[in-house]
Design a protein around this motif. Structure first.
Motif, PDB file in Angstrom:
ATOM      1  N   ASP B  19       0.878  -1.163   0.000  1.00 32.64           N
ATOM      2  CA  ASP B  19       0.000   0.000   0.000  1.00 32.64           C
ATOM      3  C   ASP B  19       0.919   1.217   0.000  1.00 32.64           C
ATOM      4  O   ASP B  19       1.804   1.315   0.855  1.00 32.64           O
ATOM      5  CB  ASP B  19      -0.845   0.054   1.288  1.00 32.64           C
ATOM      6  N   ASP B  21       1.370   4.720   0.910  1.00 29.64           N
ATOM      7  CA  ASP B  21       0.885   5.893   1.633  1.00 29.64           C
ATOM      8  C   ASP B  21       2.079   6.566   2.299  1.00 29.64           C
ATOM      9  O   ASP B  21       3.232   6.176   2.079  1.00 29.64           O
ATOM     10  CB  ASP B  21      -0.212   5.501   2.634  1.00 29.64           C
ATOM     11  N   ASP B  22       1.769   7.579   3.103  1.00 27.69           N
ATOM     12  CA  ASP B  22       2.807   8.370   3.763  1.00 27.69           C
ATOM     13  C   ASP B  22       3.753   7.516   4.622  1.00 27.69           C
ATOM     14  O   ASP B  22       4.912   7.844   4.819  1.00 27.69           O
ATOM     15  CB  ASP B  22       2.062   9.433   4.598  1.00 27.69           C
ATOM     16  N   ASN B  23       3.233   6.370   5.077  1.00 29.11           N
ATOM     17  CA  ASN B  23       4.049   5.486   5.916  1.00 29.11           C
ATOM     18  C   ASN B  23       5.114   4.738   5.108  1.00 29.11           C
ATOM     19  O   ASN B  23       6.106   4.277   5.655  1.00 29.11           O
ATOM     20  CB  ASN B  23       3.124   4.490   6.637  1.00 29.11           C
ATOM     21  N   MET B  54      -3.161   3.414  -3.229  1.00 28.33           N
ATOM     22  CA  MET B  54      -2.183   4.502  -3.192  1.00 28.33           C
ATOM     23  C   MET B  54      -2.928   5.807  -2.913  1.00 28.33           C
ATOM     24  O   MET B  54      -4.034   6.003  -3.410  1.00 28.33           O
ATOM     25  CB  MET B  54      -1.435   4.613  -4.520  1.00 28.33           C
ATOM     26  N   ASP B  55      -2.336   6.689  -2.112  1.00 28.06           N
ATOM     27  CA  ASP B  55      -2.950   8.008  -1.914  1.00 28.06           C
ATOM     28  C   ASP B  55      -2.003   9.101  -2.410  1.00 28.06           C
ATOM     29  O   ASP B  55      -1.019   8.811  -3.102  1.00 28.06           O
ATOM     30  CB  ASP B  55      -3.403   8.204  -0.465  1.00 28.06           C
ATOM     31  N   ALA B  57       0.260  10.803  -1.130  1.00 27.79           N
ATOM     32  CA  ALA B  57       1.668  10.693  -0.737  1.00 27.79           C
ATOM     33  C   ALA B  57       2.446   9.948  -1.832  1.00 27.79           C
ATOM     34  O   ALA B  57       3.603  10.264  -2.114  1.00 27.79           O
ATOM     35  CB  ALA B  57       1.802   9.960   0.602  1.00 27.79           C
TER      36      ALA B  57
END
Lengths: 149, 103
Positions: B19, B21-23, B54-55, B57
């Motif tokens: 995934d 993302d920001d992480n 996905m976002d 980020a």
């Protein structure tokens, strides 16, 4: 929690980026009782991910605080409130502009609010500097199916 | 994330699998930049076959890699994005077009 909604839930967690996946998956699991399509669920997950990321990187600027999520179901809609008690936004209108970011040096795209706004049916930002920020968004599930019948 | 380099074509492929993302972006950014600066590929492919989410980020991270690849004279391609990921790309293209034409 009172009876004007069909169902409600609250979540509170530390503002760590490892919790972003936890937050969007939890909200999606709760929303799934409305029997959403895969696309609707993906929209909700994306919007939640953006809002929670904002709390972590902007609200608390990577210090540790508490991110709160409240979800309410009513008929075929889900209302999601995501809030922090971080540094707040001085100019909300400017922050909502596509591609605007205060953290361009960190390769932030500036798309967060635009994604929430376009993937959800209703979207509101309330913020007070040094007090915190609250996002309220709502999505109507199976909208297309209901409009057909 | 797996990384495959084909020297005869100067082709570098990243098979993304988490995934995004920001992480995840900091870790991905470091690994990807390492490989790109090591191989200096003519073409870099980001294969999204195994990415379910996905976002924005991820968009920020990819734009940064795009700039690096351009600077090194290479090309970038994205393949096999699912519907959720494609929707994010589409929105970012629309925003970009609007900001270019509308001022």
């Amino acid at each position: 929690m009172l009876g004007i909604y069909d169902n409600e839930m609250k979540l509170e967690f530390a503002s760590k980026s490892t919790n972003e996946a936890f937050a969007r998956i939890s909200v999606a699991a709760f929303a799934s009782q409305l029997d959403p399509t895969i696309d609707e669920l993906a929209d909700i997950k994306t919007a939640v991910s953006e809002a929670v990321t904002n709390c972590i990187i902007h609200g608390y600027e990577n210090t540790i605080g508490i991110v709160k999520i409240e979800c309410k179901l009513k008929d075929n809609s889900i209302e999601i409130q995501i809030s922090d008690t971080g540094k707040g936004i001085v100019d909300v209108e400017q922050a909502k502009k596509p591609l605007y970011t205060t953290k361009a040096n960190l390769e932030r795209s500036g798309m967060g609010f635009t994604i929430m706004e376009s993937f959800m049916d209703e979207f509101k930002v309330e913020s007070i500097p040094e007090i915190g920020t609250k996002i309220t968004m709502k999505k109507y599930i199976n909208k297309e199916k209901q409009e057909e019948t | 994330m797996d990384c495959i380099y084909v020297p005869k074509d100067k082709l570098l492929t990243f098979k993304l699998s988490e995934d995004i993302d920001d992480n995840q972006t900091d870790k991905l950014r470091r690994k990807i930049d390492n490989e790109i600066t090591r191989f200096l590929p003519r073409k870099t492919i980001f294969d999204f076959s195994n990415v379910t989410f996905m976002d924005s980020a991820g968009i920020g991270m990819l734009l940064g890699r795009y700039k690096l690849i351009k600077m090194l004279g290479g090309e970038l391609a994205i393949t096999n994005a699912n519907k959720q990921v494609e929707k994010i790309f589409e929105l970012s293209r629309n925003i970009k077009n609007n900001s270019n034409s509308g001022g």
